[in-house]
Design a protein around this motif. Structure first.
Motif, PDB file in Angstrom:
ATOM      1  N   ALA A 169      -2.017  -1.043   4.631  1.00 19.55           N
ATOM      2  CA  ALA A 169      -1.325   0.225   4.375  1.00 19.55           C
ATOM      3  C   ALA A 169       0.189   0.023   4.375  1.00 19.55           C
ATOM      4  O   ALA A 169       0.901   0.557   3.512  1.00 19.55           O
ATOM      5  N   VAL A 170       0.693  -0.747   5.333  1.00 20.34           N
ATOM      6  CA  VAL A 170       2.134  -1.026   5.392  1.00 20.34           C
ATOM      7  C   VAL A 170       2.563  -1.804   4.158  1.00 20.34           C
ATOM      8  O   VAL A 170       3.597  -1.513   3.543  1.00 20.34           O
ATOM      9  N   ALA A 171       1.767  -2.807   3.772  1.00 21.32           N
ATOM     10  CA  ALA A 171       2.088  -3.611   2.585  1.00 21.32           C
ATOM     11  C   ALA A 171       2.145  -2.733   1.344  1.00 21.32           C
ATOM     12  O   ALA A 171       3.036  -2.880   0.499  1.00 21.32           O
ATOM     13  N   ALA A 172       1.193  -1.810   1.212  1.00 26.26           N
ATOM     14  CA  ALA A 172       1.159  -0.930   0.047  1.00 26.26           C
ATOM     15  C   ALA A 172       2.383  -0.013   0.018  1.00 26.26           C
ATOM     16  O   ALA A 172       2.992   0.196  -1.046  1.00 26.26           O
ATOM     17  N   MET A 173       2.762   0.535   1.171  1.00 28.86           N
ATOM     18  CA  MET A 173       3.935   1.419   1.219  1.00 28.86           C
ATOM     19  C   MET A 173       5.212   0.662   0.868  1.00 28.86           C
ATOM     20  O   MET A 173       6.062   1.168   0.121  1.00 28.86           O
TER      21      MET A 173
ATOM     22  N   LEU B 135      -2.394 -16.795 -17.103  1.00 28.80           N
ATOM     23  CA  LEU B 135      -2.258 -17.200 -15.699  1.00 28.80           C
ATOM     24  C   LEU B 135      -1.186 -16.392 -14.989  1.00 28.80           C
ATOM     25  O   LEU B 135      -1.366 -15.956 -13.846  1.00 28.80           O
ATOM     26  N   LEU B 136      -0.055 -16.174 -15.664  1.00 31.33           N
ATOM     27  CA  LEU B 136       1.064 -15.476 -15.032  1.00 31.33           C
ATOM     28  C   LEU B 136       0.755 -14.004 -14.795  1.00 31.33           C
ATOM     29  O   LEU B 136       1.112 -13.449 -13.747  1.00 31.33           O
ATOM     30  N   VAL B 137       0.107 -13.362 -15.756  1.00 30.86           N
ATOM     31  CA  VAL B 137      -0.212 -11.943 -15.598  1.00 30.86           C
ATOM     32  C   VAL B 137      -1.067 -11.735 -14.349  1.00 30.86           C
ATOM     33  O   VAL B 137      -0.851 -10.792 -13.576  1.00 30.86           O
ATOM     34  N   ILE B 138      -2.037 -12.623 -14.142  1.00 29.30           N
ATOM     35  CA  ILE B 138      -2.914 -12.502 -12.973  1.00 29.30           C
ATOM     36  C   ILE B 138      -2.182 -12.869 -11.691  1.00 29.30           C
ATOM     37  O   ILE B 138      -2.139 -12.102 -10.717  1.00 29.30           O
ATOM     38  N   THR B 139      -1.566 -14.037 -11.680  1.00 30.33           N
ATOM     39  CA  THR B 139      -1.022 -14.554 -10.422  1.00 30.33           C
ATOM     40  C   THR B 139       0.242 -13.828  -9.960  1.00 30.33           C
ATOM     41  O   THR B 139       0.436 -13.644  -8.753  1.00 30.33           O
ATOM     42  N   GLN B 140       1.093 -13.410 -10.888  1.00 24.35           N
ATOM     43  CA  GLN B 140       2.322 -12.746 -10.466  1.00 24.35           C
ATOM     44  C   GLN B 140       2.027 -11.459  -9.706  1.00 24.35           C
ATOM     45  O   GLN B 140       2.679 -11.144  -8.705  1.00 24.35           O
ATOM     46  N   LEU B 141       1.049 -10.692 -10.178  1.00 20.93           N
ATOM     47  CA  LEU B 141       0.683  -9.454  -9.489  1.00 20.93           C
ATOM     48  C   LEU B 141       0.045  -9.746  -8.131  1.00 20.93           C
ATOM     49  O   LEU B 141       0.308  -9.053  -7.150  1.00 20.93           O
ATOM     50  N   LEU B 142      -0.782 -10.787  -8.081  1.00 25.27           N
ATOM     51  CA  LEU B 142      -1.436 -11.133  -6.824  1.00 25.27           C
ATOM     52  C   LEU B 142      -0.437 -11.652  -5.799  1.00 25.27           C
ATOM     53  O   LEU B 142      -0.549 -11.356  -4.603  1.00 25.27           O
ATOM     54  N   ILE B 143       0.552 -12.412  -6.261  1.00 22.82           N
ATOM     55  CA  ILE B 143       1.537 -12.982  -5.333  1.00 22.82           C
ATOM     56  C   ILE B 143       2.317 -11.885  -4.628  1.00 22.82           C
ATOM     57  O   ILE B 143       2.633 -11.991  -3.429  1.00 22.82           O
ATOM     58  N   ILE B 144       2.636 -10.809  -5.339  1.00 19.73           N
ATOM     59  CA  ILE B 144       3.344  -9.693  -4.710  1.00 19.73           C
ATOM     60  C   ILE B 144       2.541  -9.162  -3.535  1.00 19.73           C
ATOM     61  O   ILE B 144       3.062  -8.953  -2.431  1.00 19.73           O
ATOM     62  N   ALA B 145       1.231  -8.947  -3.757  1.00 18.28           N
ATOM     63  CA  ALA B 145       0.376  -8.421  -2.694  1.00 18.28           C
ATOM     64  C   ALA B 145       0.240  -9.412  -1.542  1.00 18.28           C
ATOM     65  O   ALA B 145       0.289  -9.016  -0.368  1.00 18.28           O
ATOM     66  N   VAL B 146       0.092 -10.695  -1.859  1.00 18.40           N
ATOM     67  CA  VAL B 146      -0.046 -11.716  -0.814  1.00 18.40           C
ATOM     68  C   VAL B 146       1.174 -11.713   0.096  1.00 18.40           C
ATOM     69  O   VAL B 146       1.058 -11.754   1.330  1.00 18.40           O
ATOM     70  N   ILE B 147       2.360 -11.663  -0.493  1.00 21.01           N
ATOM     71  CA  ILE B 147       3.586 -11.686   0.300  1.00 21.01           C
ATOM     72  C   ILE B 147       3.732 -10.396   1.104  1.00 21.01           C
ATOM     73  O   ILE B 147       4.075 -10.416   2.290  1.00 21.01           O
ATOM     74  N   ALA B 148       3.458  -9.261   0.470  1.00 20.24           N
ATOM     75  CA  ALA B 148       3.596  -7.981   1.163  1.00 20.24           C
ATOM     76  C   ALA B 148       2.678  -7.896   2.375  1.00 20.24           C
ATOM     77  O   ALA B 148       3.042  -7.308   3.403  1.00 20.24           O
ATOM     78  N   LEU B 149       1.493  -8.479   2.289  1.00 21.20           N
ATOM     79  CA  LEU B 149       0.546  -8.430   3.405  1.00 21.20           C
ATOM     80  C   LEU B 149       1.053  -9.197   4.630  1.00 21.20           C
ATOM     81  O   LEU B 149       0.549  -9.012   5.728  1.00 21.20           O
ATOM     82  N   GLY B 150       2.051 -10.056   4.446  1.00 17.07           N
ATOM     83  CA  GLY B 150       2.614 -10.783   5.583  1.00 17.07           C
ATOM     84  C   GLY B 150       3.520  -9.944   6.451  1.00 17.07           C
ATOM     85  O   GLY B 150       3.849 -10.337   7.585  1.00 17.07           O
TER      86      GLY B 150
ATOM     87  N   ALA C 262       0.233  -4.030  -8.104  1.00 16.71           N
ATOM     88  CA  ALA C 262       0.436  -4.803  -6.877  1.00 16.71           C
ATOM     89  C   ALA C 262       0.159  -3.954  -5.640  1.00 16.71           C
ATOM     90  O   ALA C 262      -0.381  -4.451  -4.646  1.00 16.71           O
ATOM     91  N   THR C 263       0.517  -2.677  -5.692  1.00 12.08           N
ATOM     92  CA  THR C 263       0.266  -1.786  -4.559  1.00 12.08           C
ATOM     93  C   THR C 263      -1.228  -1.650  -4.298  1.00 12.08           C
ATOM     94  O   THR C 263      -1.688  -1.723  -3.155  1.00 12.08           O
ATOM     95  N   VAL C 264      -2.002  -1.483  -5.351  1.00 15.67           N
ATOM     96  CA  VAL C 264      -3.457  -1.379  -5.208  1.00 15.67           C
ATOM     97  C   VAL C 264      -4.044  -2.675  -4.660  1.00 15.67           C
ATOM     98  O   VAL C 264      -4.940  -2.672  -3.801  1.00 15.67           O
ATOM     99  N   LEU C 265      -3.512  -3.816  -5.124  1.00 19.47           N
ATOM    100  CA  LEU C 265      -4.035  -5.114  -4.693  1.00 19.47           C
ATOM    101  C   LEU C 265      -3.779  -5.399  -3.220  1.00 19.47           C
ATOM    102  O   LEU C 265      -4.411  -6.294  -2.640  1.00 19.47           O
ATOM    103  N   CYS C 266      -2.862  -4.654  -2.602  1.00 20.05           N
ATOM    104  CA  CYS C 266      -2.601  -4.834  -1.169  1.00 20.05           C
ATOM    105  C   CYS C 266      -3.829  -4.523  -0.320  1.00 20.05           C
ATOM    106  O   CYS C 266      -3.910  -4.934   0.846  1.00 20.05           O
ATOM    107  N   PHE C 267      -4.791  -3.797  -0.891  1.00 14.55           N
ATOM    108  CA  PHE C 267      -6.005  -3.457  -0.156  1.00 14.55           C
ATOM    109  C   PHE C 267      -7.138  -4.438  -0.437  1.00 14.55           C
ATOM    110  O   PHE C 267      -8.256  -4.262   0.066  1.00 14.55           O
ATOM    111  N   ALA C 268      -6.876  -5.467  -1.243  1.00 16.91           N
ATOM    112  CA  ALA C 268      -7.881  -6.493  -1.520  1.00 16.91           C
ATOM    113  C   ALA C 268      -7.893  -7.519  -0.388  1.00 16.91           C
ATOM    114  O   ALA C 268      -6.981  -7.570   0.445  1.00 16.91           O
TER     115      ALA C 268
END
Length: 482
Positions: free
Chosen positions: A141-145, A110-125, A361-367
């Motif tokens: 693009a901004v979130a990924a950078m 659970l942690l391996v999946i969610t921790q990476l996703l949470i980074i992207a979710v927060i960055a997209l804000g 996490a950077t790649v997931l910013c485009f999901a």
């Protein structure tokens, strides 16, 4: 003979002591600053709190109070478990040592999946608040950078990162003080009215906020306070961790509750019109703009963007420690595990684990952001529930007997927390679309993790729960309950 794959274990092998340990460069204050940055109270106030207000109206005050009580229960659970096992593996390392290796690996999944996703979710804000200054800014693009830049920074010395997150956190807290002052110094209604007559608005009509709405919204408010337990991930880099991490967790919760509850109360007291506030798509922006003007609202929006950037850095630091621990515990094929367990000779940080964490996490910013939120929806509840069971089991089977911190009123905290979590799950199950989908995804991740453990790791005896070399038997004298 009992099955070793299902019994609690702190097993060590010769290879367990060959990996270099993380560098103990943090005091408790540094750990606390990074933990608070990961919680990011300002982001919770501006992003999560409006959802609670939209559901419970001015009863959101009581929703956050109820959530704070649940937070106290969970903080006690986290503090006792982290005091016994202040390890970079965090929750999975604790569950594996108290409930058994199979449950521990399920939590790891659970942690391996969610921790990476949470980074992207927060960055997209970030894009949402930068748009105040730069209209049309491309969010992904901004979130990924930002994620990529934070990843590079996270490779550097942990003390440097503690200072950086601390400075950003101070700016974030100043913004919350400003918001609080705008409401408390010029209230539109009395505190008594807020406490005794909470209201909500349905179809433009003001009506009393029911207890059901308030308690239901508390399920969301719980997540606004979440993150205080993240201090455990820095247990191997904090001096006197068995005592210090427990203090950091309890202080993190206390500061978070004040930093979020006060400005939320101020907004509910100071908003000129609750009807307009509840109907707004940007409640906090409307409140600040109404009370202080567009310029102050722009400045506050930029500070929130900075707070989100700070949270991205802090969560990458946390997640990288967990990924590093999976390598040290040989959860993956040999070469992969050895790489993830590598420590940079100059910075003393898990540099490969950090780059891998930030890269994914950077790649997931485009999901799709909606998909990311659904996937992470109920995973936190499952992790919380596992920790409550772990602290109950630890007292019973003696695996946490060496903890330097023992919670007061045991077992009140874990039992009541489990009841609250069961209610959250029930609320999710009532939602036929997002809630049930999230539950099914969480169950699916658990099933895949369990199969990987049973079919791949258990037969080879490959997964070994390890701690810092030479520190597995460190059992300090008990610390008084706080």
């Amino acid at each position: 003979m009992s099955d070793p794959s299902s019994s609690p274990s702190t097993a060590s092998t010769p290879s367990a002591t060959s990996a270099p340990p993380l560098r103990r460069g943090l005091k408790v204050l540094g750990t606390l600053l990074i933990t608070l940055s990961a919680i990011t109270p300002a982001s919770s106030v501006f992003i999560i709190a409006p959802g609670v207000v939209r559901q419970a109206g001015s009863g959101a005050f009581w929703s956050f109070v109820i959530a704070a009580v649940v937070g106290v229960f969970m903080a006690f659970v986290y503090a006792e478990l982290a005091s016994a096992y202040p390890l970079s593996g965090g929750e999975y390392a604790i569950v594996g040592r108290t409930l058994g290796r199979l449950p521990g690996f399920v939590i790891l999944g659970l942690l391996v999946i969610t921790q990476l996703l949470i980074i992207a979710v927060i960055a997209l804000g970030v894009g949402t608040y930068l748009a105040v200054l730069i209209p049309g800014v491309p969010g992904p693009a901004v979130a990924a950078m930002i994620t990529a830049a934070a990843t590079v920074l996270a490779v550097f010395d942990i003390k440097l990162n503690a200072w950086i997150t601390g400075i950003f956190l101070a700016i974030e807290m100043i913004a919350l003080v400003v918001v609080s002052a705008l409401g408390l110094l010029n209230p539109a209604r009395s505190l008594g009215e807020l406490l005794t007559a909470p209201v909500t608005v349905a179809d433009g009509v003001v009506a009393p906020a029911s207890a059901g709405l308030i308690v239901g919204a508390a399920a969301v408010a719980i997540f606004a306070y979440n993150g205080y337990g993240s201090a455990v991930y820095f247990g191997e880099e904090t001096t006197d961790a068995q005592r210090g991490i427990a203090r950091a967790i309890l202080w993190a919760l206390a500061i978070t509750v004040v930093a979020e509850l006060v400005p939320i109360t101020a907004v509910l007291l100071g908003a000129p019109s609750l009807t307009e506030l509840f109907a707004s798509g940007n409640m906090m922006g409307l409140f600040v703009a109404t009370k202080a003007g567009a310029t102050v609202n722009t400045v506050i929006s930029l500070v929130i963007a900075l707070a989100i950037v700070n949270a991205v850095l802090a969560i990458i630091l946390i997640s990288a420690r967990m990924v590093f621990s999976t390598g040290r515990d040989t959860a993956w094929p040999g070469a992969v595990s050895r790489g993830l367990a590598a420590i940079h000779p100059r910075t003393g940080t898990p540099w490969i684990a950090t780059l891998v964490t930030g890269g994914f996490a950077t790649v997931l910013c485009f999901a799709d952001e909606g998909l990311l939120l659904v996937v992470t929806g109920t995973s936190l509840v499952a992790v919380y529930a596992a920790l409550c069971l772990a602290v109950l089991a630890g007292r019973r089977n003696g695996t946490t007997a060496h903890a330097a911190y023992r919670m007061p009123w045991f077992p009140v905290a874990p039992v009541l927390a489990l009841a609250a979590l069961a209610y959250v799950i029930w609320q999710n199950a009532m939602d036929p679309v997002v809630g049930r989908t999230s539950l099914l995804i969480t169950l699916g991740v658990c099933a895949v993790a369990a199969l990987y453990y049973l079919l791949v790791l258990r037969g080879r005896g490959q997964w070994v729960l390890r701690g810092p070399a030479g520190e597995e038997t460190n059992t300090p004298e008990p610390l008084e309950s706080v």
